[in-house]
Motif scaffolding. Structure first.
Motif, PDB file in Angstrom:
ATOM      1  N   SER A 299       0.834  -1.209   0.000  1.00 34.11           N
ATOM      2  CA  SER A 299       0.000   0.000   0.000  1.00 34.11           C
ATOM      3  C   SER A 299       0.865   1.255   0.000  1.00 34.11           C
ATOM      4  O   SER A 299       0.635   2.179  -0.789  1.00 34.11           O
ATOM      5  N   LEU A 303       0.646   3.750  -3.351  1.00 42.82           N
ATOM      6  CA  LEU A 303      -0.048   4.999  -3.042  1.00 42.82           C
ATOM      7  C   LEU A 303       0.832   6.221  -3.274  1.00 42.82           C
ATOM      8  O   LEU A 303       0.317   7.331  -3.469  1.00 42.82           O
ATOM      9  N   VAL A 342      -6.577   6.422  -7.848  1.00 42.79           N
ATOM     10  CA  VAL A 342      -6.282   5.395  -6.846  1.00 42.79           C
ATOM     11  C   VAL A 342      -7.187   4.180  -7.023  1.00 42.79           C
ATOM     12  O   VAL A 342      -6.769   3.042  -6.758  1.00 42.79           O
ATOM     13  N   SER A 346      -5.463   0.621  -7.444  1.00 43.57           N
ATOM     14  CA  SER A 346      -5.779  -0.427  -6.465  1.00 43.57           C
ATOM     15  C   SER A 346      -6.442  -1.624  -7.137  1.00 43.57           C
ATOM     16  O   SER A 346      -6.220  -2.773  -6.734  1.00 43.57           O
ATOM     17  N   TRP A 350      -5.099  -5.430  -7.060  1.00 40.64           N
ATOM     18  CA  TRP A 350      -5.942  -6.554  -6.631  1.00 40.64           C
ATOM     19  C   TRP A 350      -5.960  -7.659  -7.688  1.00 40.64           C
ATOM     20  O   TRP A 350      -5.844  -8.842  -7.355  1.00 40.64           O
ATOM     21  N   LEU A 376      -6.906  -2.653   0.218  1.00 44.97           N
ATOM     22  CA  LEU A 376      -6.991  -1.773  -0.946  1.00 44.97           C
ATOM     23  C   LEU A 376      -8.221  -0.874  -0.884  1.00 44.97           C
ATOM     24  O   LEU A 376      -8.173   0.278  -1.326  1.00 44.97           O
ATOM     25  N   ASP A 379      -7.245   1.849   1.250  1.00 45.02           N
ATOM     26  CA  ASP A 379      -6.322   2.751   0.550  1.00 45.02           C
ATOM     27  C   ASP A 379      -7.071   3.813  -0.255  1.00 45.02           C
ATOM     28  O   ASP A 379      -6.681   4.986  -0.275  1.00 45.02           O
ATOM     29  N   VAL A 380      -8.123   3.404  -0.960  1.00 45.73           N
ATOM     30  CA  VAL A 380      -8.905   4.341  -1.776  1.00 45.73           C
ATOM     31  C   VAL A 380      -9.477   5.449  -0.892  1.00 45.73           C
ATOM     32  O   VAL A 380      -9.375   6.641  -1.204  1.00 45.73           O
TER      33      VAL A 380
END
Length: 459
Positions: A299, A303, A342, A346, A350, A376, A379-380
């Protein structure tokens, strides 16, 4: 410079930085396994904190005020800023160095459950001077929105760090690898100096220590912000790792020794058996911590493609804008760029998670694939929160920043204590996702209120 153009330069430097970071992660995974990656987790967090905290953590403030000044017309103001910043950086770095040198053994035990790595802590104590210097020079370049100079400095620094890491690991094993990790944020110093000197309005004489009270007060707000960050999320992640360890049954060998401390010989054998059992339990716990640490590293890596442009573009841009309505539009523009980007990244991570695990780590890490969906998604949402976070930083709003940090910390602790005891490592990733889902909703509510008040004040 537009956000898209800034992102082009930062994407290039980020790609190199990520690749080098992943190469280093791969080398550590192959050489030391999940246990080694897990053992280095708390130490990596310290390096991350030093990357922000070394030098009083005033670097966002330097970027903000450089962005507001016209260096040609406000040379005196720039000189006051850099002289005061240099003084704060030097004093704060000396304090950190003294603490690390004085308590090296204690810090080593806290991070690794052994005093064996005390000398590593002492080396980092000295190395953080260079980390602080790198951060200060990069902050100035970002203030001028010099995405190109910032990007090339980071690329050259990352290459230097990779060479240093490989040499240190080959020569000194795990200890050398730990020192090598500290080179990553430090090696940018020399190339950044070169690019800064190309700006004729900034001279090395401006960095001579000086003191301007009003400037120091303004910069100290960013020191307080940095201290808040240093004592919230890193502590939360430390507690998460402890929670995972406890879920898988790890207790300190000192606890075993204390519980079996008897003078008769009969219990001596039992003590040995318990210690052997604890070794296996510790390995299992460190394995699970290593899995969670590894997915977090992924991540952090991808990112950067999105967030690296924020400090080069969003922070100086938000700092310059005075009109509330224009500022709100700029925030929306940032969200429209960041969220689709993002989500795309992501989704790719995935879809390729098995390839990522095989490429970056080893088959020992295959169990971590179940963590990706939760991580993930978090993360978004986290990137969306970052856009709002830079607005708070740009306006140096201490109250909102404190509220934001406490909210993240409290949410993460709450969900981790709720979910990890039930699901172990999976619960840690779920807690991460839940934290940023709730936090993003809170940020949106706050932003809507901000826009409404802005319209009301204009009407």
């Amino acid at each position: 410079m537009s956000l898209a153009k800034a992102s082009t330069f930062t994407a290039a430097s980020t790609l190199v930085k990520i690749l080098i970071g992943l190469i280093i992660g791969k080398l550590m995974a192959l050489e030391f396994g999940p246990q080694g990656v897990g053992l280095s987790g708390n130490y990596r967090q310290v390096i991350t904190v030093l990357g922000v905290l070394a030098g009083a953590g005033i670097f966002n403030g330097v970027t903000k005020y450089i962005a507001q000044f016209d260096a040609e017309q406000d040379k005196h103001a720039v000189k006051q800023l850099l002289g005061t910043a240099s003084t704060l950086v030097l004093v704060f770095s000396l304090i950190i160095c003294s603490v690390f040198l004085s308590f090296a053994s204690h810090i080593s035990y806290l991070l690794f459950a052994t005093q064996e790595y005390a000398n590593i802590i002492r080396i980092i104590a000295v190395l953080q001077f260079t980390i602080a210097g790198s951060n200060l020079i990069l902050a100035i370049l970002k203030g001028y929105r010099d995405a190109k100079g910032t990007a090339i400095s980071i690329i050259i620094g990352a290459l230097i760090a990779l060479i240093g890491f490989i040499c240190l690991q080959l020569a000194f094993g795990f200890s050398g690898a730990l020192v090598g990790l500290g080179l990553l944020p430090a090696a940018t110093f020399l190339p950044a100096i070169v690019f800064l000197q190309r700006r004729k309005v900034i001279t090395l004489a401006m960095f001579l220590p000086a003191w301007h009270r009003e400037t120091a007060i303004n910069l100290s707000k960013f020191t307080l912000m940095t201290l808040m960050t240093a004592v919230t999320m890193p502590v939360a992640y430390y507690l998460l790792r402890e929670q995972i360890s406890q879920f898988y049954g790890f207790k300190s060998n000192l606890d075993v020794i204390a519980s079996t401390r008897q003078s008769n010989i009969a219990l001596h054998t039992e003590q040995i058996v318990n210690l052997i059992q604890q070794t296996f339990i510790k390995d299992k716990a460190m394995y699970q911590v290593g899995l969670w640490q590894s997915v977090s590293m992924i991540s952090d890596a991808y990112l950067q493609f999105i967030t690296a442009a924020f400090s080069v573009y969003l922070l100086p841009t938000f700092s310059r804008i005075k009109d509330s309505q224009i500022l709100a539009k700029e925030v929306v523009k940032g969200l429209k760029f960041a969220l689709p980007a993002v989500i795309l990244l992501s989704s790719l991570v995935w879809l390729m998670r098995d390839v990522v695990i095989w490429l970056l780590f080893s088959n020992e890490f295959s169990q971590m694939r179940t963590l990706f969906s939760w991580q993930l998604t978090g993360d978004v949402l986290k990137v969306g929160c970052y856009v709002f976070g830079y607005l708070i930083i740009a306006k140096a709003n201490l109250k909102l920043y404190f509220l934001a940090e406490v909210s993240q910390f409290s949410l993460l602790i709450f969900f981790s204590f709720l979910l990890i005891p039930k699901q172990g490592t999976l619960g840690a990733s779920q807690a991460y996702m839940m934290t940023y889902m709730i936090y993003f909703i809170l940020c949106l509510i706050g932003f809507i209120i901000f826009k409404y008040r802005s319209k009301s004040s204009l009407s």
